[in-house]
Design an enzyme around this catalytic site. Structure first.
Site, mmCIF file in Angstrom:
data_model
loop_
_atom_site.group_PDB
_atom_site.id
_atom_site.type_symbol
_atom_site.label_atom_id
_atom_site.label_comp_id
_atom_site.label_asym_id
_atom_site.label_seq_id
_atom_site.Cartn_x
_atom_site.Cartn_y
_atom_site.Cartn_z
ATOM 1 N NE ARG A 54 -1.715 -1.828 2.277
ATOM 2 C CZ ARG A 54 -2.056 -3.678 2.153
ATOM 3 N NH1 ARG A 54 -3.280 -3.714 1.253
ATOM 4 N NH2 ARG A 54 -1.248 -4.647 2.692
ATOM 5 C CB THR A 55 3.673 2.173 2.262
ATOM 6 O OG1 THR A 55 2.950 2.415 3.367
ATOM 7 C CG2 THR A 55 4.065 3.959 2.789
ATOM 8 C CE LYS A 83 26.456 -1.706 -6.895
ATOM 9 N NZ LYS A 83 27.209 -1.355 -7.631
ATOM 10 N NE ARG A 104 7.372 1.110 4.470
ATOM 11 C CZ ARG A 104 6.256 0.447 4.582
ATOM 12 N NH1 ARG A 104 5.877 -0.601 4.286
ATOM 13 N NH2 ARG A 104 5.089 1.004 4.970
ATOM 14 C CG HIS A 132 3.690 4.198 8.162
ATOM 15 N ND1 HIS A 132 3.924 5.212 7.182
ATOM 16 C CD2 HIS A 132 2.995 3.200 7.881
ATOM 17 C CE1 HIS A 132 3.449 3.960 6.763
ATOM 18 N NE2 HIS A 132 2.706 3.037 6.825
HETATM 19 C C1 NCD Z 1 1.506 -1.213 7.785
HETATM 20 C C2 NCD Z 1 3.711 -0.785 8.518
HETATM 21 O O1 NCD Z 1 3.951 -1.284 7.436
HETATM 22 O O2 NCD Z 1 3.936 -0.558 9.004
HETATM 23 N N1 NCD Z 1 1.677 -0.612 6.718
HETATM 24 C C3 NCD Z 1 1.097 -0.139 6.126
HETATM 25 O O3 NCD Z 1 2.160 0.839 5.656
HETATM 26 N N2 NCD Z 1 0.134 0.076 5.381
HETATM 27 C C4 NCD Z 1 1.798 -2.038 8.842
HETATM 28 C C5 NCD Z 1 2.245 -3.644 9.220
HETATM 29 O O4 NCD Z 1 2.916 -3.914 8.251
HETATM 30 O O5 NCD Z 1 1.491 -4.107 9.744
#
Ligand code: NCD
Length: 306
Positions: A54-55, A83, A104, A132
């Site tokens: 999703r993100t 590397k 991320r 997040h």
């Molecule tokens: C979450 C995350 O990556 O922290 N997912 C997301 O970004 N929607 C929640 C999860 O991974 O459980």
């Protein structure tokens, strides 16, 4: 002004700044065509050192729906991190190609380090078990759209409150609004970290209860935020196996809940919500994922100043 800023922690923006993002997201939802070219010529880099559906895809969809373009990588193995390149060197390079970057990283604080060295806006798309903030924008826009307000609720957060970064960010952000009562539902081993508990307890207008059983409180909740047990952050498999099915929200538990409860989940779901309740009108997690794209469209526009 949000132009040129970074988003690393949910508290980086004021309530007014957040409202300006949500208002813009509402406008985009109402009239997406008028935003279809607004980021033409702009490039978003998605630097994902950890898995995501999703993100990453909602960031990419957001930029593409604004008429911009995207580039990036979706695992550490496919970048020069494999590397041994530092986050600082990576962001300095990315900044010479792209106008904005969503990052991320499994290490807490890595997007912050990138932002401190970056001439382009850096967005924290999840750093380890820490924060997040764009999931929080998603959650707040979802709640605002469903309930018409961001104050005066009883919010239950259930599952892995220790490692769940979405929970940490949402608690921080929601505790700024009036009349929020938090009910933290988790096994003893997965309670919120001490720094989050201390922040909550020091905040006079916030009420907080910690409890183990979902069925004991579900009837009091206006919002129930379910979460996945974060397998990847456990030190040993046996603990994960023991705790992974601590909570399963099913039809029977839903009969005890209010008529206007909203069930949220950042997704991915494993077992913690039975698929039987996906069609219950109170299940809001798939519309929540859609709000995530719109709120990221608004965020990208604001940070780019378009
Ligand atoms: C979450 C995350 O990556 O922290 N997912 C997301 O970004 N929607 C929640 C999860 O991974 O459980």
């Amino acid at each position: 002004m949000l132009k040129g800023r970074h988003l690393i922690d949910p508290m980086d923006f004021t309530i007014d700044e957040l409202n300006s993002i949500f208002d813009l997201a509402d406008e985009i939802i109402a009239n997406p065509i008028s935003y279809a070219d607004i980021c033409k010529g702009k490039l978003l880099a998605t630097c994902f050192y950890e898995p995501s559906t999703r993100t990453r895809l909602s960031f990419e969809a957001a930029m593409l729906r604004l008429g911009g373009q995207v580039l990036g990588f979706s695992s550490a193995e496919s970048s020069s991190a494999a590397k041994g390149e530092s986050v600082k060197d990576t962001i300095l390079t990315i900044a010479s190609y792209a106008d904005i970057c969503a990052m991320r990283h499994p290490k807490e604080g890595a997007p912050k380090v990138a932002s401190l060295n970056s001439p382009i806006p850096v967005i924290n798309a999840g750093d380890g078990g820490h924060q997040h903030p764009t999931q929080t924008l998603t959650d707040l826009l979802t709640i605002r759209s469903l309930k018409g307000r961001l104050s005066n609720f009883t919010v239950g957060l259930c599952g892995d409150l220790k490692f769940g970064r979405t929970v940490h960010s949402l608690i921080k952000a929601l505790s700024r609004y009036e009349g929020i009562r938090f009910v933290l539902i988790s096994p003893e081993e997965l309670k919120v970290p001490q720094y989050i508990r201390e922040e909550l307890l020091s905040n006079e207008h916030v009420e907080m209860t910690e409890i183990e059983k979902l069925e004991d409180v579900i009837g009091e909740l206006d919002i129930l935020y379910m979460t996945r047990v974060q397998k990847e952050r456990f030190f040993n498999e046996a603990d994960y196996v023991r705790l992974k099915d601590s909570y399963i929200l099913d039809k029977e538990k839903m009969t005890m809940a209010k008529e206007d409860l909203s069930v949220l989940h950042p997704l991915p779901r494993v077992n913690e919500i039975s698929v039987d309740i996906d069609k219950d009108p109170r299940a809001a997690y798939f519309s929540q994922a859609r709000y995530g794209m719109y709120v990221r469209m608004a965020l990208i526009m604001k940070l780019l100043g378009v």
